[in-house]
Write an enzyme that holds these catalytic residues in place. Sequence first.
Site: not given
Length: 279
Positions: A101, A103, A252, A266
């Site tokens: 995917h 983000d 990723h 993150r």
Amino acid sequence: MLTQSHHFRIEKATPTIGAYIHDIDLTADHPASLYQDLKKALSEHKVLFFRNQNMSDEKFLELGHNFGNLEIHEFFPCPEGKPEIQIISTNGGRTGTDRWHTDVTFRPNPSAASILRACDIPPDGGGDTMWLCTNSAFEALSPPIQELLLKVRGIHDMRLGMSGYLDPDVVEKNARENPPRTHPAIIRHPLTDKPHLFINSIWSGGFEGLTREEGEMLQRFLFEHVKRPEFQVRFRWDIDSIAIWDNIATQHYALGDYQYKRIMNRMIVDGVVPEAYAN
Ligand code: SIN
């Protein structure tokens, strides 16, 4: 393009994607030119890897601000008083991020970059992250399929990614605030002008203008196509490793091959509304 910088050393991880950045201490104060060089390296290599970067949350935030405005995420928890840091805590198995995917493509302006640091990782290995280059994935398609994709918009739906992973009430609340939207299936990268495939297996839900059956078939093909190892790089984490990726240029996948608490922090950097690639 930047193949070397006088601020740090760049070692390519694969011919296609990824670079290890050596001889740099991200906790130190640096001139703006160092961050300019890092941004250029990011455009070129799409994901940058750093090791041994032990830093406080405050320093981590400072690092993030050097890449742009930091966004608050819809559903990840954060450390007290630091809403720009997402805590991604998993125990292996099906984590939800173990799917290819990009983000937050359910947003009108998906993030430009993401910055991830390893706080706790499985002691015996496992929990690696993989990235793929969505420009290479596009370029490897035959011209007729490229032509078709250049004409259509993909539907992105937050419900598709979250259902089955989060409390149904949280899914409903977030989905109400983020109704399904479309982005061009092939976008023009805002910095490099290159075409990138912008369909991913978490948030994509068909194509505007195609029938459900056509959309499902095309999507299934694309989800398989991006899995070619030639498009990919894999990073083994140590505690205090950091990865910075160009979110628009990549997808990723976080491997769930461990049984241990894995804690990552993150940050996501604001992006622009994706434009269609017109050749
Ligand atoms: C993510 O999907 O952004 C998280 C990746 C990871 O935990 O390795």
